[in-house]
Design a protein around this motif. Structure first.
Motif, PDB file in Angstrom:
ATOM      1  N   THR A   1       0.803  -1.226   0.000  1.00 51.12           N
ATOM      2  CA  THR A   1       0.000   0.000   0.000  1.00 51.12           C
ATOM      3  C   THR A   1       0.836   1.277   0.000  1.00 51.12           C
ATOM      4  O   THR A   1       0.281   2.379   0.031  1.00 51.12           O
ATOM      5  CB  THR A   1      -0.947   0.017   1.219  1.00 51.12           C
ATOM      6  OG1 THR A   1      -0.189  -0.237   2.413  1.00 51.12           O
ATOM      7  CG2 THR A   1      -2.029  -1.039   1.077  1.00 51.12           C
TER       8      THR A   1
ATOM      9  N   GLU B   1      -7.108   7.245  -0.784  1.00 53.09           N
ATOM     10  CA  GLU B   1      -7.586   5.951  -1.285  1.00 53.09           C
ATOM     11  C   GLU B   1      -7.045   5.690  -2.692  1.00 53.09           C
ATOM     12  O   GLU B   1      -6.662   4.567  -3.023  1.00 53.09           O
ATOM     13  CB  GLU B   1      -9.115   5.950  -1.298  1.00 53.09           C
ATOM     14  CG  GLU B   1      -9.718   4.623  -1.747  1.00 53.09           C
ATOM     15  CD  GLU B   1     -11.236   4.638  -1.737  1.00 53.09           C
ATOM     16  OE1 GLU B   1     -11.842   3.679  -2.247  1.00 53.09           O
ATOM     17  OE2 GLU B   1     -11.814   5.615  -1.231  1.00 53.09           O
ATOM     18  N   TYR B   2      -6.978   6.746  -3.516  1.00 56.12           N
ATOM     19  CA  TYR B   2      -6.470   6.603  -4.882  1.00 56.12           C
ATOM     20  C   TYR B   2      -4.994   6.206  -4.867  1.00 56.12           C
ATOM     21  O   TYR B   2      -4.567   5.320  -5.620  1.00 56.12           O
ATOM     22  CB  TYR B   2      -6.650   7.923  -5.639  1.00 56.12           C
ATOM     23  CG  TYR B   2      -5.998   7.924  -7.000  1.00 56.12           C
ATOM     24  CD1 TYR B   2      -6.600   7.284  -8.085  1.00 56.12           C
ATOM     25  CD2 TYR B   2      -4.770   8.561  -7.197  1.00 56.12           C
ATOM     26  CE1 TYR B   2      -5.998   7.270  -9.335  1.00 56.12           C
ATOM     27  CE2 TYR B   2      -4.164   8.548  -8.451  1.00 56.12           C
ATOM     28  CZ  TYR B   2      -4.786   7.903  -9.515  1.00 56.12           C
ATOM     29  OH  TYR B   2      -4.176   7.888 -10.743  1.00 56.12           O
TER      30      TYR B   2
ATOM     31  N   LYS C   1      -4.576   2.579  -3.917  1.00 55.20           N
ATOM     32  CA  LYS C   1      -4.955   1.694  -5.028  1.00 55.20           C
ATOM     33  C   LYS C   1      -3.859   1.644  -6.094  1.00 55.20           C
ATOM     34  O   LYS C   1      -3.575   0.584  -6.650  1.00 55.20           O
ATOM     35  CB  LYS C   1      -6.265   2.167  -5.645  1.00 55.20           C
ATOM     36  CG  LYS C   1      -7.497   1.854  -4.804  1.00 55.20           C
ATOM     37  CD  LYS C   1      -8.774   2.308  -5.502  1.00 55.20           C
ATOM     38  CE  LYS C   1     -10.003   1.958  -4.678  1.00 55.20           C
ATOM     39  NZ  LYS C   1     -11.247   2.431  -5.343  1.00 55.20           N
ATOM     40  N   GLN C   2      -3.232   2.784  -6.358  1.00 53.19           N
ATOM     41  CA  GLN C   2      -2.146   2.827  -7.331  1.00 53.19           C
ATOM     42  C   GLN C   2      -0.963   1.974  -6.872  1.00 53.19           C
ATOM     43  O   GLN C   2      -0.354   1.241  -7.653  1.00 53.19           O
ATOM     44  CB  GLN C   2      -1.688   4.272  -7.539  1.00 53.19           C
ATOM     45  CG  GLN C   2      -2.657   5.120  -8.339  1.00 53.19           C
ATOM     46  CD  GLN C   2      -2.692   4.720  -9.796  1.00 53.19           C
ATOM     47  OE1 GLN C   2      -3.607   3.980 -10.220  1.00 53.19           O
ATOM     48  NE2 GLN C   2      -1.738   5.173 -10.577  1.00 53.19           N
TER      49      GLN C   2
ATOM     50  N   LEU D   1      -1.040  -0.570  -4.766  1.00 50.98           N
ATOM     51  CA  LEU D   1      -1.434  -1.981  -4.815  1.00 50.98           C
ATOM     52  C   LEU D   1      -1.379  -2.510  -6.248  1.00 50.98           C
ATOM     53  O   LEU D   1      -0.961  -3.649  -6.486  1.00 50.98           O
ATOM     54  CB  LEU D   1      -2.842  -2.161  -4.241  1.00 50.98           C
ATOM     55  CG  LEU D   1      -2.965  -2.052  -2.714  1.00 50.98           C
ATOM     56  CD1 LEU D   1      -4.431  -1.961  -2.310  1.00 50.98           C
ATOM     57  CD2 LEU D   1      -2.313  -3.260  -2.041  1.00 50.98           C
ATOM     58  N   SER D   2      -1.779  -1.673  -7.195  1.00 50.64           N
ATOM     59  CA  SER D   2      -1.755  -2.076  -8.604  1.00 50.64           C
ATOM     60  C   SER D   2      -0.323  -2.325  -9.069  1.00 50.64           C
ATOM     61  O   SER D   2      -0.042  -3.308  -9.771  1.00 50.64           O
ATOM     62  CB  SER D   2      -2.406  -0.986  -9.458  1.00 50.64           C
ATOM     63  OG  SER D   2      -2.302  -1.303 -10.826  1.00 50.64           O
TER      64      SER D   2
END
Length: 275
Positions: free
Chosen positions: A12, A118-119, A122-123, A125-126
């Protein structure tokens, strides 16, 4: 010693933000995946990202090896550490690390959701899922001796100073660990030879390689080679040029550390074009 936990699920972006969180809490000392880091320097420990399996990586990060834990504790005492940031994937992990190192209770906890949107999470994690990349909060030159043979990328962190102006505030390193689900990669000795042969063939004064040997060790690669040189060139200067150019190209193309390179001028030949 005051212990602060920096907590968030794997991938994260904790290591990416570790230096900033540490500075906000008045310390340069960070424990991350088995390493004790002070500022831009690895002070002690062994990175969990060097382990060959996920289980071994978790054990390394939790300091289950007494010698590993002892080395880090000694370094903390020698540096008179007053505040320490411990990075972990859960409250329990941070508390276990603190307990194994005999540091007492965790006084404060910071969560990744406190410092990242949150964005952004997510980035991060991607990137972990799709590319298998992990961040270590120290410059690439600091860890290269310990990660010879890994994919290494420098990640420079900038802060906006004004319109169109940025200030470099730190550098981190990105590695793909051997336990990545994306698999391992290997570079054969013959590939190393082909790189060396190509480089030397373009150096004026070198005729050919008469003997070549490459040994890949955990700390880097050891090379021995004999060269046939063309008569009329300064031998010492030419061998030094070979060492420098071969070393530079191998590091650039393979990310392997050259630990030693022995180059011998075995014989001389006349250049027919000169004669």
């Amino acid at each position: 010693m005051k212990v602060i936990g920096f907590i968030g699920p794997s991938g994260t972006g904790k290591s990416h933000r570790a230096s900033w969180v540490a500075r906000e809490h008045g310390t340069d000392f960070i424990i991350d995946d088995g390493l004790l880091i002070k500022g831009n320097t690895i002070v002690a420990g062994v990175s969990a990202k060097r382990e060959s399996t996920k289980i071994a990586s978790v054990k390394r990060a939790l300091f289950t090896d007494p010698k590993h834990a002892e080395d880090v504790v000694k370094a903390l005492k020698n540096n008179d550490t007053q505040v320490l940031l411990i990075i972990g994937t859960s409250d329990g992990m941070v508390e276990k690390i603190a307990a194994r190192l005999g540091l007492g209770p965790v006084a404060e906890k910071v969560y990744i959701t406190d410092v990242a949107s949150e964005y952004e999470i997510k980035q991060a994690l991607s990137t972990r899922r799709e590319q298998g990349k992990h961040v270590i909060p120290v410059p690439t030159f600091e860890i290269k001796k310990d990660f010879s043979g890994y994919f290494l990328d420098p990640l420079q962190i900038f802060r906006r100073k004004g319109k169109g102006s940025y200030q470099l505030v730190g550098e981190k390193s990105v590695v793909r660990p051997t336990f990545s689900y994306m698999g391992n990669y290997t570079i054969s000795d013959y590939t190393i030879y082909q790189i060396v042969e190509y480089v030397t063939s373009n150096i004026e004064g070198v005729s050919k390689i008469s003997r070549f040997r490459a040994e890949n060790r955990p700390d880097g690669i050891y090379i021995e080679m004999d060269l046939v040189l063309i008569y009329g060139y300064m031998i010492k200067k030419l061998l030094r040029e070979v060492q420098e150019q071969v070393s530079e190209q191998i590091k650039h193309l393979t990310a392997l550390n050259i630990r030693r390179m022995n180059v011998v001028a075995k014989s001389l030949v006349m250049d027919s074009r000169k004669s």
